[in-house]
Write a protein that holds these residues in place. Structure first.
Motif, PDB file in Angstrom:
ATOM      1  N   GLU A  81       2.516   5.096   3.295  1.00  0.00           N
ATOM      2  CA  GLU A  81       2.452   5.667   2.019  1.00  0.00           C
ATOM      3  C   GLU A  81       3.996   6.330   1.556  1.00  0.00           C
ATOM      4  O   GLU A  81       4.114   6.703   0.580  1.00  0.00           O
ATOM      5  N   GLN A  82       4.962   5.946   2.369  1.00  0.00           N
ATOM      6  CA  GLN A  82       6.285   6.309   1.998  1.00  0.00           C
ATOM      7  C   GLN A  82       6.615   5.532   0.788  1.00  0.00           C
ATOM      8  O   GLN A  82       6.384   4.207   0.651  1.00  0.00           O
ATOM      9  N   PRO A  83       7.567   5.991  -0.024  1.00  0.00           N
ATOM     10  CA  PRO A  83       7.589   5.150  -1.715  1.00  0.00           C
ATOM     11  C   PRO A  83       8.377   3.685  -1.441  1.00  0.00           C
ATOM     12  O   PRO A  83       8.123   3.083  -2.152  1.00  0.00           O
ATOM     13  N   GLN A  84       9.412   3.878  -0.358  1.00  0.00           N
ATOM     14  CA  GLN A  84       9.989   2.368  -0.167  1.00  0.00           C
ATOM     15  C   GLN A  84       9.181   1.263   0.148  1.00  0.00           C
ATOM     16  O   GLN A  84       9.628   0.033  -0.059  1.00  0.00           O
ATOM     17  N   PHE A  85       7.906   1.726   0.457  1.00  0.00           N
ATOM     18  CA  PHE A  85       6.891   0.502   0.916  1.00  0.00           C
ATOM     19  C   PHE A  85       5.968   0.325  -0.207  1.00  0.00           C
ATOM     20  O   PHE A  85       4.975  -0.619  -0.046  1.00  0.00           O
ATOM     21  N   ALA A  86       5.891   0.989  -1.419  1.00  0.00           N
ATOM     22  CA  ALA A  86       4.894   0.867  -2.277  1.00  0.00           C
ATOM     23  C   ALA A  86       4.508  -0.565  -2.610  1.00  0.00           C
ATOM     24  O   ALA A  86       3.590  -1.098  -2.601  1.00  0.00           O
ATOM     25  N   ALA A  87       5.769  -1.177  -3.115  1.00  0.00           N
ATOM     26  CA  ALA A  87       5.673  -2.573  -3.741  1.00  0.00           C
ATOM     27  C   ALA A  87       4.817  -3.415  -2.480  1.00  0.00           C
ATOM     28  O   ALA A  87       4.286  -4.465  -2.864  1.00  0.00           O
ATOM     29  N   TYR A  88       5.392  -3.359  -1.325  1.00  0.00           N
ATOM     30  CA  TYR A  88       4.941  -4.326  -0.180  1.00  0.00           C
ATOM     31  C   TYR A  88       3.442  -3.977   0.112  1.00  0.00           C
ATOM     32  O   TYR A  88       2.828  -4.863   0.136  1.00  0.00           O
ATOM     33  N   THR A  89       2.980  -2.466   0.057  1.00  0.00           N
ATOM     34  CA  THR A  89       1.627  -2.331   0.327  1.00  0.00           C
ATOM     35  C   THR A  89       0.629  -2.877  -0.826  1.00  0.00           C
ATOM     36  O   THR A  89      -0.346  -3.254  -0.348  1.00  0.00           O
TER      37      THR A  89
END
Length: 366
Positions: free
Chosen positions: A154-162
């Motif tokens: 849920e951390q913002p840097q992974f938003a595009a990946y998830t």
């Protein structure tokens, strides 16, 4: 072998690693790149989750063996975590754990009251209840690790990946493993390196007139997760993501599957060839294990090379002189279907890997 070392031991390993580092120090392509911080923690959490699952399996099997005598009606019952409190209903009941339910259920109490075991005076043993307690503790541990993984994702840097993973129907747990291998996507300039990192690259093997491409490079863990993803989310038509990605993957899988249904003889021949190769490889391993130690160290490399050449010649001879119909009756139909099914799933996983690379590149560069 590369450094002409006579023996393989800890000292030789250390020297080989040092020589490799010196030779390739300036080129990152020769080294696996692992991101520190959250990515490293995510990978560790995923590995810990797998360890907990491996610990649970023998305990579950032993508990079910106990129940076959003590409570046979529930011995084969599935006990998935409850959506209400996350506990395992059967094992929680056996362990006497209190549950936080919106509606009380006495299912196992009522089932046990009618059990044939009680008729013969067989009670649920303390051993079974302690095993059940262990399973409840392990389930709690698993839930804690899973919550930790979700917090990482849920951390913002992974938003595009998830978001991309969700489009592919890839669940949270495999997302954590894949992310730990490919983040950030900017470090992959080509599809080939991306596929290799996820264990979906092909390696060439050639000997004389024979050339084959085998999947084997990269992460075996990722390759397994991609295989399971196709098996669970793409192979069943009803489970496919309802979007363009799901349609592409579904069409690819269905097309490959139709090739077997339309040409069963072709896949029978391939199954025969595969079984031949497996038999020869097993024969080779047996010869090397039993013959190599019997000769002096000076002659071992020569003997091993001679054995390899002989077996390669045998394999080429079998392939050229033996028609599939000569030995196909010895190949069970389910072996052919299983082999073909595995091939289709692997091909679909490789295709999905290609689509995943394109989607991640597009989403993370915008």
């Amino acid at each position: 072998k590369q450094n002409k070392l006579p023996d393989k031991n800890d000292q030789a390993d250390a020297l080989a690693l040092a020589a490799y580092a010196i030779a390739h120090w300036g080129d990152d392509e020769f080294f696996l790149q692992f991101e520190p911080g959250v990515i490293a923690q995510m990978r560790q959490s995923w590995l810990q989750l797998q360890s907990v699952n491996r610990i649970k399996s023998p305990i579950v099997n032993r508990a079910r063996q106990q129940l076959a005598r003590e409570f046979p009606e529930a011995a084969l019952s599935r006990s998935n975590p409850s959506k209400t409190d996350g506990m395992l209903p059967l094992w929680a009941w056996l362990a006497g754990r209190e549950r936080n339910l919106t509606r009380n259920t006495n299912y196992y109490e009522r089932l046990y009251s009618r059990s044939i075991a009680k008729t013969y005076g067989v009670e649920i043993s303390a051993f079974t209840r302690r095993l059940s307690n262990l399973l409840c503790d392990l389930n709690d541990w698993e839930q804690e690790i899973n919550t930790q993984i979700l917090s990482f994702l849920e951390q913002p840097q992974f938003a595009a990946y998830t978001q991309v993973f969700q489009k592919f129907g890839i669940g949270a747990r495999p997302q954590a493993l894949l992310l730990s291998q490919i983040y950030p996507i900017t470090k992959f300039e080509s599809l080939g390196r991306f596929k290799r990192r996820l264990g979906m690259a092909k390696e060439e093997f050639s000997s004389g007139d024979k050339e084959t491409m085998n999947t084997g490079a990269g992460s075996k863990l990722c390759r397994t997760q991609l295989y399971l993803w196709v098996l669970d989310m793409i192979a069943p038509a009803h489970a496919r993501p309802k979007n363009e990605i799901g349609e592409k993957l579904g069409n690819f899988y269905d097309t490959r599957k139709a090739q077997f249904q339309d040409n069963p003889e072709q896949w029978t021949k391939k199954a025969v060839a595969r079984l031949q190769q497996q038999a020869l490889q097993e024969f080779q391993r047996s010869l090397i294990q039993n013959l190599i130690p019997m000769v002096s160290k000076d002659l071992q490399p020569q003997l091993e090379a001679t054995l390899n050449l002989t077996l390669q010649t045998m394999q080429l001879s079998l392939a050229s002189s033996m028609a599939a119909e000569d030995i196909a009756p010895g190949v069970k139909q389910n072996q052919v279907k299983k082999g073909f099914g595995n091939l289709v799933i692997s091909q679909t996983a490789a295709y999905g890997c290609r689509l995943l690379f394109k989607e991640l590149k597009r989403s993370c560069n915008t």
